[in-house]
Design a protein around this motif. Sequence first.
Motif, PDB file in Angstrom:
ATOM      1  N   VAL A  17      -8.482  35.842 -24.613  1.00 50.58           N
ATOM      2  CA  VAL A  17      -7.499  36.856 -24.210  1.00 50.58           C
ATOM      3  C   VAL A  17      -6.857  36.492 -22.878  1.00 50.58           C
ATOM      4  N   PHE A  18      -7.659  36.070 -21.909  1.00 48.31           N
ATOM      5  CA  PHE A  18      -7.094  35.724 -20.603  1.00 48.31           C
ATOM      6  C   PHE A  18      -6.188  34.494 -20.698  1.00 48.31           C
ATOM      7  N   THR A  19      -6.564  33.571 -21.573  1.00 51.48           N
ATOM      8  CA  THR A  19      -5.679  32.430 -21.795  1.00 51.48           C
ATOM      9  C   THR A  19      -4.364  32.890 -22.414  1.00 51.48           C
ATOM     10  N   GLY A  20      -4.456  33.831 -23.360  1.00 51.23           N
ATOM     11  CA  GLY A  20      -3.247  34.383 -23.967  1.00 51.23           C
ATOM     12  C   GLY A  20      -2.380  35.117 -22.951  1.00 51.23           C
ATOM     13  N   LEU A  21      -3.016  35.812 -22.008  1.00 45.67           N
ATOM     14  CA  LEU A  21      -2.248  36.500 -20.968  1.00 45.67           C
ATOM     15  C   LEU A  21      -1.498  35.508 -20.080  1.00 45.67           C
ATOM     16  N   GLY A  22      -2.203  34.443 -19.687  1.00 42.45           N
ATOM     17  CA  GLY A  22      -1.540  33.429 -18.864  1.00 42.45           C
ATOM     18  C   GLY A  22      -0.389  32.770 -19.592  1.00 42.45           C
ATOM     19  N   LEU A  23      -0.629  32.445 -20.867  1.00 39.23           N
ATOM     20  CA  LEU A  23       0.452  31.871 -21.675  1.00 39.23           C
ATOM     21  C   LEU A  23       1.589  32.872 -21.838  1.00 39.23           C
ATOM     22  N   GLY A  24       1.229  34.136 -21.976  1.00 39.47           N
ATOM     23  CA  GLY A  24       2.251  35.175 -22.145  1.00 39.47           C
ATOM     24  C   GLY A  24       3.153  35.308 -20.934  1.00 39.47           C
ATOM     25  N   LEU A  25       2.583  35.199 -19.742  1.00 42.33           N
ATOM     26  CA  LEU A  25       3.409  35.273 -18.543  1.00 42.33           C
ATOM     27  C   LEU A  25       4.390  34.102 -18.484  1.00 42.33           C
ATOM     28  N   LEU A  26       3.921  32.935 -18.914  1.00 47.44           N
ATOM     29  CA  LEU A  26       4.809  31.776 -18.952  1.00 47.44           C
ATOM     30  C   LEU A  26       5.920  31.985 -19.989  1.00 47.44           C
ATOM     31  N   ILE A  27       5.567  32.536 -21.138  1.00 46.53           N
ATOM     32  CA  ILE A  27       6.573  32.838 -22.156  1.00 46.53           C
ATOM     33  C   ILE A  27       7.522  33.922 -21.649  1.00 46.53           C
ATOM     34  N   ILE A 285      11.669  22.625 -20.085  1.00 42.77           N
ATOM     35  CA  ILE A 285      10.465  22.350 -19.297  1.00 42.77           C
ATOM     36  C   ILE A 285       9.391  23.395 -19.568  1.00 42.77           C
ATOM     37  N   LEU A 286       9.773  24.662 -19.607  1.00 43.91           N
ATOM     38  CA  LEU A 286       8.804  25.725 -19.854  1.00 43.91           C
ATOM     39  C   LEU A 286       8.208  25.606 -21.254  1.00 43.91           C
ATOM     40  N   THR A 287       9.007  25.182 -22.229  1.00 47.13           N
ATOM     41  CA  THR A 287       8.486  24.995 -23.586  1.00 47.13           C
ATOM     42  C   THR A 287       7.461  23.872 -23.625  1.00 47.13           C
ATOM     43  N   VAL A 288       7.748  22.769 -22.938  1.00 50.31           N
ATOM     44  CA  VAL A 288       6.815  21.642 -22.901  1.00 50.31           C
ATOM     45  C   VAL A 288       5.512  22.049 -22.201  1.00 50.31           C
ATOM     46  N   VAL A 289       5.636  22.783 -21.090  1.00 52.42           N
ATOM     47  CA  VAL A 289       4.440  23.229 -20.368  1.00 52.42           C
ATOM     48  C   VAL A 289       3.614  24.172 -21.237  1.00 52.42           C
ATOM     49  N   SER A 290       4.275  25.082 -21.948  1.00 56.57           N
ATOM     50  CA  SER A 290       3.551  26.003 -22.828  1.00 56.57           C
ATOM     51  C   SER A 290       2.812  25.238 -23.916  1.00 56.57           C
ATOM     52  N   ALA A 291       3.480  24.239 -24.498  1.00 51.69           N
ATOM     53  CA  ALA A 291       2.823  23.431 -25.535  1.00 51.69           C
ATOM     54  C   ALA A 291       1.614  22.698 -24.970  1.00 51.69           C
ATOM     55  N   VAL A 340       2.662  39.479 -25.017  1.00 46.98           N
ATOM     56  CA  VAL A 340       2.577  39.661 -23.568  1.00 46.98           C
ATOM     57  C   VAL A 340       3.881  39.233 -22.889  1.00 46.98           C
ATOM     58  N   GLY A 341       4.424  38.093 -23.304  1.00 46.05           N
ATOM     59  CA  GLY A 341       5.641  37.582 -22.693  1.00 46.05           C
ATOM     60  C   GLY A 341       6.822  38.489 -22.907  1.00 46.05           C
ATOM     61  N   ARG A 342       7.011  38.953 -24.133  1.00 45.41           N
ATOM     62  CA  ARG A 342       8.129  39.854 -24.427  1.00 45.41           C
ATOM     63  C   ARG A 342       8.000  41.158 -23.649  1.00 45.41           C
ATOM     64  N   THR A 343       6.782  41.688 -23.587  1.00 46.70           N
ATOM     65  CA  THR A 343       6.564  42.931 -22.834  1.00 46.70           C
ATOM     66  C   THR A 343       6.823  42.722 -21.351  1.00 46.70           C
ATOM     67  N   ALA A 344       6.319  41.621 -20.805  1.00 47.57           N
ATOM     68  CA  ALA A 344       6.511  41.349 -19.378  1.00 47.57           C
ATOM     69  C   ALA A 344       7.989  41.190 -19.040  1.00 47.57           C
ATOM     70  N   ALA A 345       8.725  40.452 -19.871  1.00 46.85           N
ATOM     71  CA  ALA A 345      10.149  40.257 -19.616  1.00 46.85           C
ATOM     72  C   ALA A 345      10.906  41.579 -19.659  1.00 46.85           C
TER      73      ALA A 345
END
Length: 396
Positions: A17-27, A285-291, A340-345
Motif C-alpha cells: 500500500v505504501f509503495t502504491g501511495l508513493g507511486l500514486g503521488l508520482l502519477i 521522464i515521469l513515465t520512465v521513472v514510474s516504470a 491515488v494519483g488522480r485523487t491527489a491531482a
Amino acid sequence: MISLAARDILHSWSKFVFTGLGLGLLIGVTFTMAGVYRGMVDDAVALLDNSGADLWVVQKDTQGPYAESSSLRDDVYRSLLGLRGVTQAANVTYLTMQVRKGQTDVRAMVVGFEPGQPGDPDHLIAGRRLVRGHYEAIADVATGFRPGDVVRIRRHDYTVVGLTRRMVSSGGDPMVFISLKDAQEAQFLKDNDAIVNERARTAANPALNRPGVPGLLDAINASQTSNRNVNAVLVRTEPGQADAVAQDIRRWKHLQAYTRAEMEDILVAKLIATAAKQIGMFLVILTVVSAAIVAFIIYTMTLGKIREIAVLKLIGTHNGTIASMIVQQALGLGLIGFVVGRTAATLWGPFFPKYVLLLPGDAVRGFVVVMVVCVLASTLAVRAALKVDPAEAIGG
C-alpha cells in the motif's frame, strides 16, 4: 488455485500500500503536468471566446495582438465598418504589466475596450459595468481585487467596480479592463519627466522651433502628449462571412486579418508550443521513472518469494500461471497508484497558480498508460521467476 499474488499482497499489505501511495503521488504529478498543458490551451481558447470577435485586424506582417506587438491608428475601424459583411468593429488595446494595489503588485493583462463593443467583458459575477469614461476598472477575480479596491495603473489610480471570472490572457494572467482612452494613455504615452525632456529637445531644434512660424512648437508639443494608436481592431461579421471579409481586409486595407481558426493556431501551435514540448518531456521522464519504480518493487517482491515459486513449479504449476500472478501484482500496484494519483491531482490542482484542467478523457488514457507500463515493468520479475529451479524448493 489460491492466488499467489493475493496471498503475497495480504502478507505484506503495508509495504504494498505504501509503495502504491508513493507511486500514486508520482502519477498525480504526471496528471497535473498534463492538466497544466490543458489549462494553457483552455486559457488561449477562453481569451478568444471572451473577445467576442470573428476577426482580429492587426498591423501588417505581424501576428499580434497576443503573440507580437501590433500598432494601428484608432481611426482604422471606420474604414472596416464600410466593408460588406462587417457588422461591428471596435478598437482594443492589450498590455501585460504589473498592477499595483497598496504595496503589492499583481501581474495582469490590462485591456482597453469600448463599452458595448467587441472586447467588452460579457458577464460579471459582482459589481457593475463601467459608467464613467475614466478611472474605473473591471477585474478578473483571479487578481484578488474586490469592488471598491483602488489599484494603480501607470500614473493613475483606478477604482475596481466589477468582477469577472475566467478572463485571462494566453499566459494565464488575469485581465483588468479599463476604458480605451485610459488604456491608450497607459500604454502609449510617456511619463511626465520624459515629456518635459522631449519638449526641451524639440524647443532646442531650430527646424521645429522657427521664429517665423508661430504656433509650430505648440502644435508639435501637443502631438507628443496625445496618442491615437491601438493594438488591434476586433471585428464581428455576418454568419459565414469571416473568411471573405478577412481576404478583403488583407487585399484592400493593407492590414493583417486573422480568423478564429488562424488566431487559435497562433496561440496554441506557436505561442505555447515551447511550453508544450517542455511539459511533454516531463511526462516522458515521469513515465520512465514510474516504470522503473514498479519494476524494482515487483522484482524485489518476486525475489523474496523464490522458494514459494519453486514449490509451485515442483507441484506442476505452469509458467503461464506464475507469470500471470506476478503481472496481477503489478496491475494491482498500478491501480492503487492511479486512484491515488488522480485523487491527489484533483485535490491540489486548484491551489496551483496556473489553471489546471483535468479532463475525463485524459484520465482514461492515463489509466491505460499506467496499466501498460505496469505490465511492461513486470517483465523483469517474470523472467526471474521463470528461471527459478524447482530444486530450490528442497534446498537444491
